[in-house]
Design an enzyme around this catalytic site. Structure first.
Site, PDB file in Angstrom:
ATOM      1  N   CYS A   2      32.981  -9.429   6.212  1.00 11.39           N
ATOM      2  CA  CYS A   2      33.814  -9.978   7.256  1.00 11.39           C
ATOM      3  C   CYS A   2      35.168 -10.370   6.641  1.00 11.39           C
ATOM      4  O   CYS A   2      35.230 -10.849   5.514  1.00 11.39           O
ATOM      5  CB  CYS A   2      33.245 -11.218   7.936  1.00 11.39           C
ATOM      6  N   ARG A  27      36.074  -4.898   4.253  1.00 11.14           N
ATOM      7  CA  ARG A  27      35.088  -5.973   4.271  1.00 11.14           C
ATOM      8  C   ARG A  27      34.089  -5.837   5.415  1.00 11.14           C
ATOM      9  O   ARG A  27      33.162  -6.641   5.541  1.00 11.14           O
ATOM     10  CB  ARG A  27      35.798  -7.329   4.401  1.00 11.14           C
ATOM     11  N   TRP A  80      31.315  -7.676   9.587  1.00 10.86           N
ATOM     12  CA  TRP A  80      30.148  -6.974   9.051  1.00 10.86           C
ATOM     13  C   TRP A  80      28.967  -7.783   9.568  1.00 10.86           C
ATOM     14  O   TRP A  80      28.781  -8.937   9.205  1.00 10.86           O
ATOM     15  CB  TRP A  80      30.172  -6.952   7.522  1.00 10.86           C
ATOM     16  N   ASN A 106      33.867 -16.199   8.029  1.00 13.13           N
ATOM     17  CA  ASN A 106      33.276 -15.268   7.064  1.00 13.13           C
ATOM     18  C   ASN A 106      32.220 -16.061   6.303  1.00 13.13           C
ATOM     19  O   ASN A 106      32.523 -17.128   5.774  1.00 13.13           O
ATOM     20  CB  ASN A 106      34.365 -14.755   6.111  1.00 13.13           C
ATOM     21  N   GLY A 107      30.993 -15.537   6.267  1.00 11.49           N
ATOM     22  CA  GLY A 107      29.921 -16.227   5.560  1.00 11.49           C
ATOM     23  C   GLY A 107      28.664 -16.259   6.412  1.00 11.49           C
ATOM     24  O   GLY A 107      28.532 -15.485   7.363  1.00 11.49           O
ATOM     25  N   GLU A 504      23.967   5.666 -11.166  1.00 11.57           N
ATOM     26  CA  GLU A 504      25.231   5.622 -10.433  1.00 11.57           C
ATOM     27  C   GLU A 504      25.385   6.863  -9.543  1.00 11.57           C
ATOM     28  O   GLU A 504      25.835   6.764  -8.401  1.00 11.57           O
ATOM     29  CB  GLU A 504      26.383   5.495 -11.447  1.00 11.57           C
ATOM     30  N   LYS A 508      25.874   6.699  -5.510  1.00 12.53           N
ATOM     31  CA  LYS A 508      27.011   7.305  -4.796  1.00 12.53           C
ATOM     32  C   LYS A 508      26.503   8.191  -3.656  1.00 12.53           C
ATOM     33  O   LYS A 508      27.008   8.146  -2.545  1.00 12.53           O
ATOM     34  CB  LYS A 508      27.865   8.169  -5.742  1.00 12.53           C
ATOM     35  N   GLU A 511      24.985   6.159  -0.735  1.00 15.07           N
ATOM     36  CA  GLU A 511      25.967   5.357   0.009  1.00 15.07           C
ATOM     37  C   GLU A 511      26.763   6.148   1.034  1.00 15.07           C
ATOM     38  O   GLU A 511      26.990   5.683   2.132  1.00 15.07           O
ATOM     39  CB  GLU A 511      27.015   4.816  -0.980  1.00 15.07           C
ATOM     40  N   HIS A 527       5.739   9.497 -15.272  1.00 13.87           N
ATOM     41  CA  HIS A 527       5.027   8.257 -14.936  1.00 13.87           C
ATOM     42  C   HIS A 527       5.009   8.010 -13.437  1.00 13.87           C
ATOM     43  O   HIS A 527       4.790   6.880 -13.006  1.00 13.87           O
ATOM     44  CB  HIS A 527       5.655   7.076 -15.675  1.00 13.87           C
ATOM     45  N   LYS A 627      32.707  -3.551   1.392  1.00 11.68           N
ATOM     46  CA  LYS A 627      33.054  -3.469  -0.022  1.00 11.68           C
ATOM     47  C   LYS A 627      32.803  -4.765  -0.774  1.00 11.68           C
ATOM     48  O   LYS A 627      32.430  -4.758  -1.931  1.00 11.68           O
ATOM     49  CB  LYS A 627      34.517  -3.059  -0.174  1.00 11.68           C
TER      50      LYS A 627
HETATM   51  C1  F6R Z   1      28.855   0.850  -4.800  1.00 13.39           C
HETATM   52  C2  F6R Z   1      29.452  -0.428  -4.622  1.00 13.39           C
HETATM   53  C3  F6R Z   1      28.596  -1.647  -4.672  1.00 13.39           C
HETATM   54  C4  F6R Z   1      29.286  -2.715  -5.512  1.00 13.39           C
HETATM   55  C5  F6R Z   1      28.504  -4.031  -5.458  1.00 13.39           C
HETATM   56  C6  F6R Z   1      29.100  -5.089  -6.342  1.00 13.39           C
HETATM   57  O1  F6R Z   1      29.754   1.888  -4.650  1.00 13.39           O
HETATM   58  O2  F6R Z   1      30.614  -0.529  -4.429  1.00 13.39           O
HETATM   59  O3  F6R Z   1      27.341  -1.370  -5.172  1.00 13.39           O
HETATM   60  O4  F6R Z   1      29.380  -2.259  -6.818  1.00 13.39           O
HETATM   61  O5  F6R Z   1      28.477  -4.494  -4.143  1.00 13.39           O
HETATM   62  O6  F6R Z   1      30.410  -5.366  -5.972  1.00 13.39           O
HETATM   63  P1  F6R Z   1      31.409  -6.070  -6.972  1.00 13.39           P
HETATM   64  O7  F6R Z   1      31.618  -5.141  -8.105  1.00 13.39           O
HETATM   65  O8  F6R Z   1      32.641  -6.298  -6.170  1.00 13.39           O
HETATM   66  O9  F6R Z   1      30.751  -7.338  -7.399  1.00 13.39           O
END
Ligand code: F6R
Length: 632
Positions: A2, A27, A80, A106-107, A504, A508, A511, A527, A627
């Protein structure tokens, strides 16, 4: 999660609020809304579910007019969803029953249910399913009970409200009784106030969840701390604690350049950010690694003594983060342990914060976060600090809460990352871990100087090699991505320092394409995960030359024997029989194995990107994500 915005000044607040909300889209993008007081002092509220553009389409051009004289106040929100679906009714701003009070939040208000029950029993009529509405109702309820409706009385109302709220909140509150004021308060959620000097010693104010939404309007900002309240009016800013003690606002001038947002001709921010990685690596190295034979300069000179002290007394590093940052931390573990011989634990912040971690004076917590606002990471760090740990933070946001609460900050310098899916920040974080590892090895003499010189030389050459790779890699990747885009599940595997890269790569893909993917150490295949393999579930192997190459190749044989379609991401030269085993081979440049994650990650990012693009997904704003995860 948010984003909130507020404005007090002598101009039409609507375009300004919309511009700031646009900057906060990362956000959340489930719904948005705006509230302004019109000339007749009626609260005008417009909300729309879905993307910000839906709100823009719905806004009446006459919502408020630019008189150039009258003071205007307004607030905006981008959501969000936590409590209640992404509907118009649940969109913010929320109002009290008598439309006296408007609130954006926000929260998460953890005790909202109890508050709601109590307020409903008092006759308050709720119209949404959100936790936020109880704040608007509570403020209005307390305000209506005041016998004298003065500014001082409203301060008391805010104090009483905050006392009753449990959880995390950044709030902008508007009370129609004070049509030239906004009231702002935060606890465990970020909030920044921007001030813009006007003629006649007057001020305009923009409040937002993040500096990026302030920068288009001013570079003078005040960062709020937990349990601080700000009253904004054209006469000035009154900063105080929730308890009512007046404080002196500390105005910081922020550098606007790294916060500017532009797609630079790329179709998506994600693609632009993937292509920025060579420059981002250069930036991260700049001033820190000047020459292969020169020692690493980890931090600016003013922090140098403190950083040296923390690093010299540490005999155990605890890396704490979430998601992609956690994966970068895992690369850091392999690197630092191998080079500096310091034990490194890597901890998921959400787990760590509820454990009883063992910390002593030799434990150094390394907090890693792109945004510096991730709720779990912040709380995990606060827990560690409460037990006496010192904290070194690796972040892309030097102005973040995490940075401000740490002993030493190592900025990764990736520039603003707009795409929800992190790419360039991962590479920048990995680079900073490399620098940290080399610096530790240098001061502890754990590796001979020639080896360190070799590594530093390779690291300095890497951005140019990556530039060359990115000039040609995307085109063939589009074809590979198309070949695998119809699968519903995919397994990524690797060994050693590229195991986190497999994690990773899977993250990706999940997501942005919504294809199920898992990352494994190839050693784990037998395993359990091998049971899933057949011709519907491809296996992507990350193969780099080195002692574990043959091991991963054997695991590839085993997967192939189960009819899995095989994809190799490799910096090794494969002979013909090896090539035959794979349905597609994606090469990437070879380098020192310890540095190989910086190359290996890039084709995996491109792979995920082109699959998502081919499937027509919303690459930069994938569903259900935001994000900055500022709630737990
Ligand atoms: C993946 C992604 C999330 C962030 C995670 C931590 O692409 O962006 O997994 O890495 O939410 O966010 P930060 O790094 O801002 O603490």
């Amino acid at each position: 999660m948010c984003g909130i915005v507020g404005f007090v000044g002598r101009q039409n607040p609507v375009p300004l609020i919309l511009e700031s909300l646009k900057c906060l889209e990362y956000r959340g993008y489930d719904s948005s809304g705006i509230a302004v007081l019109d000339k007749g002092q009626q609260l005008n509220v417009v909300k729309a579910s879905g993307k910000l553009q839906n709100l823009v389409d719905r806004l009446d051009a006459n919502l408020t007019s630019d008189t150039g004289e009258a003071i205007q106040v307004g607030m905006g929100h981008i959501r969000w969803a936590t409590h209640g679906a992404a509907t118009d009714a649940n969109a913010h701003p929320h109002l009290g029953t008598n439309r006296q009070i408007a609130v954006v939040h926000n929260g998460i208000i953890e005790n909202y249910y109890l508050l709601r029950e109590t307020l409903m029993a008092e006759g308050r009529q709720f119209v949404s399913e959100t936790d936020t509405e109880c704040v608007a109702q509570l403020v209005e309820h307390l305000w209506e009970k005041q016998t004298e409706q003065t500014l001082e009385a409203f301060r008391g109302v805010i104090r009483e409200t905050v006392d009753q709220l449990q959880g995390a909140f950044a709030l902008v509150i508007l009370n129609k009784a004070f049509p030239e004021h906004l009231f702002v308060v935060r606890r465990h959620a970020p909030l920044v106030v921007g001030q813009r000097p006007q003629a006649g010693n007057q001020m305009e104010y923009v409040v937002a969840s993040d500096t990026v939404a302030i920068i288009p309007h001013t570079n003078q900002v005040v960062f709020l701390n937990d349990d601080e309240v700000v009253e904004l009016s054209p006469e000035g800013m009154v900063l105080m604690t929730v308890a009512g003690d007046i404080l002196e606002p500390k105005v910081t001038i922020v550098d606007a350049s790294p916060l500017q947002i532009d797609k630079k001709g790329y179709r998506h921010f994600m693609l632009k950010e993937i292509h920025e990685q060579p420059d981002v690596i250069r930036n991260s190295l700049s001033g820190r690694l000047l020459h292969p034979e020169a020692p690493i300069e980890l931090v600016a000179s003013d922090q140098s003594a403190k950083a040296k002290q923390l690093l010299s007394q540490a005999n155990h590093l605890v890396v704490i983060g979430c998601g992609t940052s956690l994966n970068a931390g895992l690369v850091g573990k392999y690197f630092i342990e191998s080079l500096a011989k310091v034990p490194v634990s890597v901890e998921s912040a959400g787990e760590y914060r509820y454990r009883e971690p063992i910390i002593d004076e030799h434990t150094l917590v390394v907090a890693i976060s792109q945004s510096g606002e991730t709720a779990d990471t912040l709380e995990a760090v606060r827990l560690a600090e409460s037990k006496g740990a010192k904290v070194l933070t690796i972040t892309n946001r030097e102005d973040s809460t995490l940075a401000r609460e740490s002993d030493v900050v190592l900025p990764v310098r990736a520039g603003v990352e707009v795409s929800v899916c992190a790419t360039k920040s991962f590479s920048a974080q990995v680079v900073v871990f490399y620098l940290l590892g080399i610096a530790l090895a240098e001061t502890r003499n754990t590796v001979d100087a020639a080896r360190l010189t070799e590594l530093k030389g390779e690291l300095m050459r890497l951005p140019t090699q990556l530039d060359a790779y990115l000039a040609t890699a995307p085109e063939p990747m589009q074809d590979v991505a198309r070949q695998f885009s119809h699968h519903t599940s995919l397994l990524f595997m690797a060994r050693g320092i590229n195991y986190p890269v497999a994690l990773e790569g899977a993250l990706k893909l999940k997501e942005i394409s919504y294809i199920h993917a898992e990352g494994y150490s190839a050693s784990e295949l037998k395993h359990g995960p091998i049971a899933m393999l057949d011709d519907t579930m491809p296996v992507a192997a990350i193969l780099t030359p080195g002692p574990l190459f043959e091991k991963v190749m054997t695991n590839c044989q085993e997967a192939k024997a189960r009819d899995a379609r095989m994809l190799a991401f490799t910096s090794a030269t494969l002979d013909d029989s090896m090539v035959d085993m794979f349905d597609a081979v994606v090469p990437f440049p070879d380098t020192d194995e310890l540095l190989s994650p910086l190359f290996a990650t890039v084709p995996l990012q491109l792979f995920a990107y082109y699959i998502a693009e081919h499937l027509g997904k919303d690459v930069d704003q994938p569903r259900n994500l935001a994000k900055s995860v500022t709630v737990e």
